[in-house]
Design an enzyme around this catalytic site. Structure first.
Site, PDB file in Angstrom:
ATOM      1  N   TRP A 195       0.830  -1.265   0.019  1.00 45.66           N
ATOM      2  CA  TRP A 195       0.084   0.052   0.095  1.00 45.66           C
ATOM      3  C   TRP A 195       0.646   1.180   0.227  1.00 45.66           C
ATOM      4  O   TRP A 195       0.437   2.346  -0.797  1.00 45.66           O
ATOM      5  CB  TRP A 195      -0.858   0.090   1.169  1.00 45.66           C
ATOM      6  CG  TRP A 195      -1.822   1.323   1.084  1.00 45.66           C
ATOM      7  CD1 TRP A 195      -3.083   1.318   0.617  1.00 45.66           C
ATOM      8  CD2 TRP A 195      -1.790   2.273   1.626  1.00 45.66           C
ATOM      9  NE1 TRP A 195      -3.616   2.580   0.572  1.00 45.66           N
ATOM     10  CE2 TRP A 195      -2.608   3.402   1.295  1.00 45.66           C
ATOM     11  CE3 TRP A 195      -0.755   3.021   2.645  1.00 45.66           C
ATOM     12  CZ2 TRP A 195      -2.822   4.798   1.932  1.00 45.66           C
ATOM     13  CZ3 TRP A 195      -0.907   4.377   3.123  1.00 45.66           C
ATOM     14  CH2 TRP A 195      -2.250   5.057   2.867  1.00 45.66           C
ATOM     15  N   ASP A 196       1.794   1.140   0.559  1.00 44.86           N
ATOM     16  CA  ASP A 196       2.733   2.673   0.778  1.00 44.86           C
ATOM     17  C   ASP A 196       4.341   2.390   0.030  1.00 44.86           C
ATOM     18  O   ASP A 196       5.151   2.823   0.925  1.00 44.86           O
ATOM     19  CB  ASP A 196       2.775   2.976   1.914  1.00 44.86           C
ATOM     20  CG  ASP A 196       3.124   4.512   2.144  1.00 44.86           C
ATOM     21  OD1 ASP A 196       3.083   5.232   1.079  1.00 44.86           O
ATOM     22  OD2 ASP A 196       3.453   4.872   3.330  1.00 44.86           O
TER      23      ASP A 196
END
Length: 295
Positions: A195-196
């Site tokens: 996600w990041d």
């Protein structure tokens, strides 16, 4: 004494209010508890991100270097140890110990002085990101992991209100991104997503040249993981090259476009919620480039 940096205090108060204040106030005592419980000593100054305090430590018994990470426990952070256990060090920092009650983690020590952002050649750095992405999304998400399907449905439900609070141009971008998500929301995917994954969330290491850190895992389509790397050292001329490199890793280019627009949608909705006057201009440009390439 455990030092809590002012920047961490400010971000916790801004984003978490009283819960953030309580978290910050408890950090020194919490740190001392886990230093004692896991037999650790601090070996350097405190490090921090927007959401966590990280102490460089070593095990007293054998001198093994490690990092003690403390962060507020929420729906994003509670999945981090689950994801790290599933990846088991494959392309990502290894989890050494974990306390479920507080979310405190003991992690493999990496070289915080050498993030991937220190590599001057952007295309070389993006090649590293692509290689790590391929390894991370190769795994199915563990049972019970929060899912992109629910997140996407929630985003779509929030669009009408957000559109009404934006100017015409930004509202049109948000509606176009939502339309792309509607095309794929019925097949949200089941891969384990970081996600990041961006340049400052990849650090140099001893057992591998580079390892990812600080995931906020969820189950979903790998296309939802591309935007952070597109925004690093943003250059509109380079967007399609980067996108094609990363999309080749995840397989289906059209779905990758749709889910990357979904990520722009997510960030745009957060901007509106935070009272920003409009959408982030660079992300609007990414959306324009990808919509044009999509045809």
């Amino acid at each position: 004494m455990i030092h809590v940096p002012d920047q961490l205090v400010a971000s916790q108060v801004k984003y978490n209010g009283e819960a953030g204040r309580a978290f910050v106030a408890a950090l020194p005592e919490q740190a001392e508890e886990f230093l004692d419980r896991w037999g650790l000593r601090v070996t350097g100054p405190s490090m921090y991100g927007m959401a966590s305090l990280v102490l460089p430590v070593e095990r007293v018994a054998d001198g093994t270097p490690a990092a003690l990470k403390m962060q507020i426990l929420d729906e994003e952070t509670e999945g981090e140890p689950v994801g790290l256990r599933a990846w088991d060090g494959g392309g990502v920092v290894r989890l050494l110990d974990h306390d479920a009650g507080t979310g405190t983690m003991l992690l493999e020590r990496l070289d915080e002085a050498r993030p991937l952002s220190s590599v001057a050649d952007t295309r070389e750095a993006m090649g590293v990101v692509a290689g790590l992405l391929a390894r991370l999304v190769a795994l199915p998400a563990p049972e019970g992991m929060r899912g992109l399907g629910d997140i996407a449905a929630g985003m779509l439900a929030d669009v009408p209100d957000a559109v009404g609070r934006l100017g015409a141009e930004d509202a049109a971008v948000l509606k176009d991104c939502a339309a792309a998500v509607r095309e794929v929301v019925g097949e949200p995917g089941d891969r384990l997503l970081h996600w990041d994954l961006h340049l400052d969330n990849v650090l140099a290491a001893e057992r591998e040249p580079w390892l990812a850190i600080d995931p906020k895992p969820l189950a979903g389509d790998p296309g939802f993981d591309l935007l952070p790397a597109l925004m690093d050292r943003f250059d509109p001329v380079d967007v399609l090259w980067r996108f094609d490199l990363l999309a080749e890793v995840v397989g289906d280019r059209q779905r990758a476009v749709a889910w990357t627009l979904g990520r722009v949608l997510q960030n745009g909705l957060w901007d509106v919620e935070d009272g920003e006057p409009g959408l982030d201009a660079e992300q609007v440009e990414v959306a324009r480039i990808l919509r044009a390439a999509r045809g």
